[in-house]
Design a protein around this motif. Structure first.
Motif, mmCIF file in Angstrom:
data_model
loop_
_atom_site.group_PDB
_atom_site.id
_atom_site.type_symbol
_atom_site.label_atom_id
_atom_site.label_comp_id
_atom_site.label_asym_id
_atom_site.label_seq_id
_atom_site.Cartn_x
_atom_site.Cartn_y
_atom_site.Cartn_z
ATOM 1 N N VAL A 1 0.861 -1.182 0.000
ATOM 2 C CA VAL A 1 0.000 0.000 0.000
ATOM 3 C C VAL A 1 0.896 1.230 0.000
ATOM 4 O O VAL A 1 1.781 1.357 0.855
ATOM 5 N N THR A 2 0.708 2.116 -0.966
ATOM 6 C CA THR A 2 1.433 3.382 -0.953
ATOM 7 C C THR A 2 0.492 4.438 -0.385
ATOM 8 O O THR A 2 -0.639 4.590 -0.861
ATOM 9 N N ALA A 3 0.966 5.149 0.646
ATOM 10 C CA ALA A 3 0.058 6.042 1.373
ATOM 11 C C ALA A 3 0.832 7.006 2.251
ATOM 12 O O ALA A 3 2.029 6.821 2.511
ATOM 13 N N PHE A 4 0.122 8.012 2.735
ATOM 14 C CA PHE A 4 0.677 8.882 3.760
ATOM 15 C C PHE A 4 0.681 8.132 5.082
ATOM 16 O O PHE A 4 -0.253 7.379 5.382
ATOM 17 N N ARG A 5 1.726 8.359 5.853
ATOM 18 C CA ARG A 5 1.813 7.667 7.136
ATOM 19 C C ARG A 5 0.801 8.257 8.117
ATOM 20 O O ARG A 5 0.688 9.474 8.248
ATOM 21 N N GLU A 6 0.071 7.375 8.784
ATOM 22 C CA GLU A 6 -0.904 7.803 9.768
ATOM 23 C C GLU A 6 -0.242 7.877 11.139
ATOM 24 O O GLU A 6 0.441 6.944 11.558
ATOM 25 N N LYS A 7 -0.461 8.982 11.827
ATOM 26 C CA LYS A 7 0.195 9.184 13.117
ATOM 27 C C LYS A 7 -0.242 8.145 14.141
ATOM 28 O O LYS A 7 0.533 7.741 14.999
ATOM 29 N N GLU A 8 -1.494 7.740 14.062
ATOM 30 C CA GLU A 8 -2.013 6.787 15.046
ATOM 31 C C GLU A 8 -2.207 5.403 14.435
ATOM 32 O O GLU A 8 -3.072 4.660 14.848
#
Length: 297
Positions: A144-151
């Motif tokens: 999965v290519t994505a923005f990293r989620e903080k939580e």
């Protein structure tokens, strides 16, 4: 969420009748009703308006319609991998993305992959956030290519950062603010803001949008279902879009101005393990060396 729930949803959406859907699926009407209610509870959204005379699909239902079709297509393709004749030499590689816009980051990577693997057969899965990570957990997608989620929960898998992507205000190149090196909060207060629907973008971007819209009136904001819709409104002069800046995806008719005081977002790849997965290992290597965004220093 399961395939039967999605099938029930799509059948009701097509027939606009729980009775007809039950007949087509060869199940009872209460069974269809139960599946739809369970799906609505999981999504925290009403998918249909039901009266004694008619069934209507809601705006939330329309938004979810393509997502449901995509998820079922993904599962169907995954099953067909094992139904093809033994002579099929295609090497499937499934990439999950949260938006069609991000697919345009990968042509160069895939071109290089085919140099090492001529039988490569890429599959793109563009589905909602939580469901996409579920597909990764189940092994239906390879990466999965994505923005990293903080939580982000640990069970999502391993995260490898590919780039830090700055947040920008996007406006017509002829706009007076297009000459600025950076936009401050005062600049943004003079403009209507064009944003992605919170249900259609990552939590990290939602946090930025929330910060920049605190205290703004609803009439100052446009909520859009996709990046393409945002950019269309920008070109039409409706306001300034708040978006991550991928230089390789820029529109020459628009200006991309950094926003002061907003930290860049981490963009990368989520995966479970490279053990026994040479295509995934190659993909990650090529992304590290050739990703079309300035990498983290």
């Amino acid at each position: 969420m399961n395939t039967f729930q999605l099938t029930c949803f799509l059948t009701v959406a097509e027939t606009l009748s729980f009775v007809k859907a039950a007949r087509q699926l060869n199940v009872t009407q209460p069974a269809v009703t139960h599946q739809i209610r369970s799906l609505e509870e999981e999504l925290n959204a009403q998918l249909f308006k039901r009266t004694t005379r008619a069934v209507e699909i809601t705006q939330e239902g329309l938004i979810f319609l393509n997502d449901a079709k995509n998820v079922l297509n993904i599962i169907t393709l995954a099953k067909k991998r094992f139904e093809e004749p033994v002579g099929d030499e295609r090497q499937f590689f499934s990439i999950g993305c949260h938006s069609h816009n991000e697919v345009h980051l990968l042509p160069g990577i895939l071109r290089r992959m085919t140099e090492s693997c001529p039988t490569l057969y890429p599959l793109f899965q563009v589905v909602p956030f939580q469901h996409l990570y579920q597909l990764l957990e189940e092994g239906t997608v390879d990466v999965v290519t994505a923005f990293r989620e903080k939580e982000q929960k640990k069970e999502t898998g391993i995260y490898r950062e590919l780039a830090l992507v700055r947040m920008t205000g996007i406006l017509p190149a002829s706009h007076p603010l297009a000459e600025k090196e950076a936009l401050d909060r005062g600049d943004l207060l003079t403009q209507r803001l064009i944003l992605l629907d919170p249900q259609r973008c990552p939590d990290s971007l939602n946090a930025v949008q929330h910060e920049l819209t605190t205290g703004r009136t609803v009439s100052d904001l446009f909520m859009c279902s996709s990046v393409d819709v945002c950019l269309t409104l920008v070109k039409a002069g409706f306001g300034v879009a708040i978006q991550p800046d991928f230089p390789s995806l820029r529109d020459p008719a628009l200006a991309y101005i950094p926003i002061e005081g907003v930290e860049p977002l981490s963009y990368g790849a989520y995966y479970k393990s490279v053990t026994g997965k040479p295509l995934l290992k190659l993909f990650l290597q090529l992304c590290r060396d050739n990703f079309p965004v300035q990498p983290k220093c």
